[in-house]
Design a protein around this motif. Structure first.
Motif, short mmCIF file in Angstrom:
data_model
loop_
_atom_site.label_atom_id
_atom_site.label_comp_id
_atom_site.label_asym_id
_atom_site.label_seq_id
_atom_site.Cartn_x
_atom_site.Cartn_y
_atom_site.Cartn_z
N SER A 11 61.56 80.08 5.98
CA SER A 11 61.90 79.11 5.03
C SER A 11 63.03 78.01 5.64
O SER A 11 63.72 78.65 6.70
N GLN A 12 62.82 76.84 5.54
CA GLN A 12 63.78 75.79 6.19
C GLN A 12 64.66 75.31 5.34
O GLN A 12 65.48 74.38 5.92
N THR A 13 64.63 75.45 3.96
CA THR A 13 65.43 75.00 3.00
C THR A 13 65.85 76.16 1.89
O THR A 13 65.43 76.80 1.94
N PHE A 14 67.06 75.70 1.59
CA PHE A 14 67.60 76.91 0.37
C PHE A 14 66.45 76.92 -0.70
O PHE A 14 66.24 77.85 -1.37
N GLU A 15 65.75 75.62 -0.88
CA GLU A 15 64.49 75.71 -1.91
C GLU A 15 63.64 76.52 -1.91
O GLU A 15 62.96 77.15 -2.64
N GLU A 16 63.28 76.68 -0.31
CA GLU A 16 61.96 77.42 -0.02
C GLU A 16 62.11 78.95 0.11
O GLU A 16 61.34 79.80 0.08
N MET A 17 63.65 79.29 0.06
CA MET A 17 63.91 80.88 0.07
C MET A 17 63.39 81.63 -1.16
O MET A 17 63.62 81.09 -2.27
N VAL A 18 62.75 82.55 -0.77
CA VAL A 18 62.00 83.40 -1.88
C VAL A 18 62.99 84.59 -2.37
O VAL A 18 63.31 85.29 -1.70
N GLY A 19 63.17 84.55 -3.61
CA GLY A 19 63.65 85.83 -4.17
C GLY A 19 65.29 85.87 -4.21
O GLY A 19 65.85 86.96 -4.39
N GLN A 20 65.79 84.68 -3.63
CA GLN A 20 67.16 84.85 -3.42
C GLN A 20 68.09 83.65 -4.22
O GLN A 20 68.82 83.11 -3.54
N GLU A 21 67.43 83.33 -5.37
CA GLU A 21 68.02 81.94 -6.12
C GLU A 21 69.54 81.88 -6.01
O GLU A 21 69.91 80.82 -5.79
N VAL A 22 70.25 82.94 -6.62
CA VAL A 22 71.73 82.81 -6.85
C VAL A 22 72.16 82.54 -5.50
O VAL A 22 73.28 81.67 -5.33
N VAL A 23 72.01 83.28 -4.33
CA VAL A 23 72.56 83.03 -3.21
C VAL A 23 72.19 81.44 -2.51
O VAL A 23 73.07 80.83 -2.00
N ALA A 24 71.08 81.27 -2.68
CA ALA A 24 70.69 79.98 -2.04
C ALA A 24 71.25 78.68 -2.93
O ALA A 24 71.82 77.83 -2.11
N THR A 25 71.55 78.80 -4.26
CA THR A 25 72.00 77.58 -5.02
C THR A 25 73.47 77.83 -4.58
O THR A 25 74.09 76.68 -4.28
N THR A 26 74.07 78.82 -4.60
CA THR A 26 75.69 78.87 -4.23
C THR A 26 75.77 78.33 -3.09
O THR A 26 76.83 77.51 -2.89
#
Ligand SMILES: [Zn+2]
Length: 462
Positions: A11-26
Motif C-alpha cells: 500500500s502506498q497511501t493510508f487509504e490503501e492500507m487494509v484492515g488498519q482503519e483507525v491507525v491509518a485515519t489517525t
C-alpha cells in the motif's frame, strides 16, 4: 522480471492500507494538521502493515503536494522514498544492527539537518531486538529530540520494549487483519492481474495467513507459480497451505457425526499418509467445527459441499463438546512425540457418547471399605478404654516404664490414630491407604511403650 506481489501491491497511501482503519485515519489526520511528533511506536503481529505505514507516513509528512494528509506518490520525494533511495529516510533493521555503536551512529547523524526532505525519518524495524546498551543510547536520543527528526519504531513484541522508551513515544497498535479483508484484497489483486480463481482457494489462503497480509501474498505468489493456466485452483491452494483437503475433512466429520470410529480412523489414516501434520489437521478440524457453529447461528457458508450441509444437523451442544475435545486433543498432539497416536485417541473419543460423570462425593463407598472403617472404630474404642485403665493407675505405669517421655508420646500417637480415622471416614476412597497408615502408627504406639504396657496393648492388635 517477475515482481513479488507483496512488493508490487504494497500500500502506498493510508487509504490503501487494509484492515488498519483507525491507525491509518489517525496518522493521515495528524499529518493533515501538521501535528508530527518526535517518536512513534508501531506494534502488532507480523505482516500487518507496520513498515508500509511508516513509509507512507514518511512520504506524507515530506510530500510537497500532499492532499488531505495523503502523499501524492508522484513527486521526486515520494518516488525516492518508495524506491528507498532518499537519504533522509533511513531504514534500520534492528535484528541485524542491534548494537550500541549503530544507535550511537544514528544519534550523531540525526543531529544533521535533512538534505532534501522537511523531516529526517528513522524507521527502526524489529526494535525489540536492540541490546540494552543500544536501548539506552536510543533513549538518550529520544530524550533530546532534534528539530525535524522523527523516529518510527516498529515491533512485533511490545512487551520487550522498556518502559522508559514507551513513555517517550506515541503508540499505535496494528491489528491482525480479518480473514474476510485479506480474501477481498487477494481477489482485488487477482482481478487487476487478470487471473481467475476458485473462491474456496482464496478463502483457504486467507485463513492460512492468520491475519498477516504479507504471508497471504507470499502464499498467493507460490500458488501462482504452480498455476500454469492463469487460474488459482483449490487443489493448488490445498497443496501449498498444507490444509487437509476439504473432502477428507468432510468425510471425517460425517463419520464423527454418525459415531463411526472405524471409518473416521480410516479417514485419519488417509490424511496422515498424505503427509499432513496432525497439528495442522486438528487445527483445520477446529476451524471446521467453528464454521458449523457460525453457519448455524446465521453466518455465511463458505463451504460448498453436501457433507458440510449434512454436518450442519449436529446439535449445537455436541459441537461445543467436540470443540472442547479437539482443543484438548490439539494440546496433546502438539506436545507429544507421537502425534498420530493422540490424533487416533482423539478420533475415538469424538465418536463416543458424552458420559455424564457423577461427582465423586455422591459415589457410595465400597462395602469392604466400610467394614474396615467399622473395625478401625472398634479398635480405637478398645484403645481408649485401655488408656482409661492406664491413666487410673498412673504411679504404677510410671514405675513400670521408667520412661518419663512414654506417656506423652502415647498421647500424641492417639491423636494420630484419631486424625487418620477421621480422614478415612471423610474420604472412603482413601480408606485402604489410611488403614495401612493406621497400622503403621499402631506399631509406633506399641513401640513407645515398654514392658507391661506393651503386653497389655498387644492383645488389641489384630
Ligand atoms: Zn509527493
Amino acid at each position: 522480471m517477475y515482481q513479488a506481489l507483496y512488493r508490487k501491491y504494497r500500500s502506498q497511501t493510508f487509504e490503501e492500507m487494509v484492515g488498519q482503519e483507525v491507525v491509518a485515519t489517525t496518522l493521515r489526520q495528524a499529518n493533515e494538521q501538521g501535528k508530527i511528533s518526535h517518536a512513534y511506536l508501531f506494534s502488532g503481529p507480523r505482516g500487518t502493515g507496520k513498515t508500509s505505514a511508516a513509509k507512507i507516513f514518511a512520504k506524507a509528512m515530506n510530500c510537497p503536494n500532499q492532499v488531505a494528509g495523503e502523499p501524492c506518490n508522484d513527486c521526486y520525494i515520494c518516488k525516492a522514498i518508495t524506491e528507498g533511495s532518499l537519504e533522509d529516510i533511513i531504514e534500520i533493521d534492528a535484528a541485524s544492527n542491534n548494537g550500541v555503536d549503530e544507535i550511537r551512529d544514528v544519534r550523531d547523524k540525526s543531529t544533521y539537518a535533512p538534505s532534501l526532505a522537511t523531516y529526517k525519518v528513522y524507521i527502526i524495524d524489529e526494535v525489540h531486538m536492540l541490546s540494552t546498551g543500544a536501548f539506552n543510547a536510543l533513549l538518550k536520543t529520544l530524550e533530546e529530540p532534534t528539530e525535524n527528526v522523527v523516529f518510527i519504531l516498529a515491533t512485533t513484541e511490545l512487551h520487550k520494549i522498556p518502559a522508559t522508551i514507551l513513555s517517550r513515544v506515541q503508540r499505535f497498535e496494528f491489528k491482525s487483519i480479518k480473514t474476510i479483508d485479506i480474501k477481498r484484497h487477494l481477489a482485488w489483486i487477482l482481478d487487476k492481474e487478470g487471473i481467475t480463481y476458485d473462491d474456496e482457494a482464496l478463502s483457504m489462503i486467507a485463513r492460512r495467513a492468520e491475519g498477516g497480509m504479507r504471508d497471504a501474498l507470499s502464499i498467493l505468489d507460490q500458488a501462482l507459480s504452480l498455476s500454469s493456466n492463469q487460474h488459482v485452483e483449490l487443489a493448488t491452494a490445498e497443496e501449498i497451505t498444507g490444509s487437509i483437503s476439504l473432502r477428507a475433512l468432510d468425510d471425517y466429520m460425517t463419520h464423527i457425526r454418525e459415531r463411526r470410529a472405524t471409518e473416521a480412523l480410516q479417514n485419519l489414516e488417509t490424511i496422515f499418509d498424505n503427509g499432513k501434520s496432525m497439528t495442522r489437521f486438528a487445527t483445520d478440524l477446529l476451524h471446521y467445527l467453528r464454521d458449523l457453529l457460525m453457519v448455524q447461528t446465521g453466518g455465511d457458508n463458505t463451504h460448498s459441499s453436501q457433507e458440510f450441509l449434512e454436518n450442519l444437523t449436529l446439535p449445537k451442544e455436541r459441537i461445543f463438546h467436540l470443540i472442547e475435545q479437539v482443543t484438548k486433543g490439539l494440546e496433546d498432539i502438539k506436545s507429544s512425540p507421537q502425534p498420530k497416536i493422540y490424533a487416533e485417541m482423539m478420533t475415538i473419543r469424538l465418536t463416543e457418547e458424552e458420559v455424564q460423570t457423577a461427582p465423586a462425593s455422591d459415589t457410595p463407598a465400597p462395602a469392604h471399605l466400610l467394614q474396615q472403617i467399622s473395625n478401625l472404630e472398634q479398635e480405637v474404642q478398645k484403645l481408649q478404654a485401655q488408656l482409661g485403665q492406664l491413666s487410673s493407675q498412673p504411679v504404677e505405669v510410671k514405675a513400670a516404664s521408667r520412661k518419663p517421655q512414654a506417656k506423652k508420646k502415647y498421647r500424641l500417637d492417639t491423636n494420630k490414630v484419631h486424625s487418620i480415622l477421621q480422614e478415612a471416614m471423610e474420604n472412603p476412597s482413601q480408606a485402604r491407604e489410611n488403614l495401612t497408615r493406621l497400622q503403621n502408627a499402631w506399631g509406633e504406639v506399641i513401640e513407645s511403650l515398654s514392658g507391661a504396657d506393651k503386653a497389655l496393648l498387644m492383645q488389641s492388635r489384630r
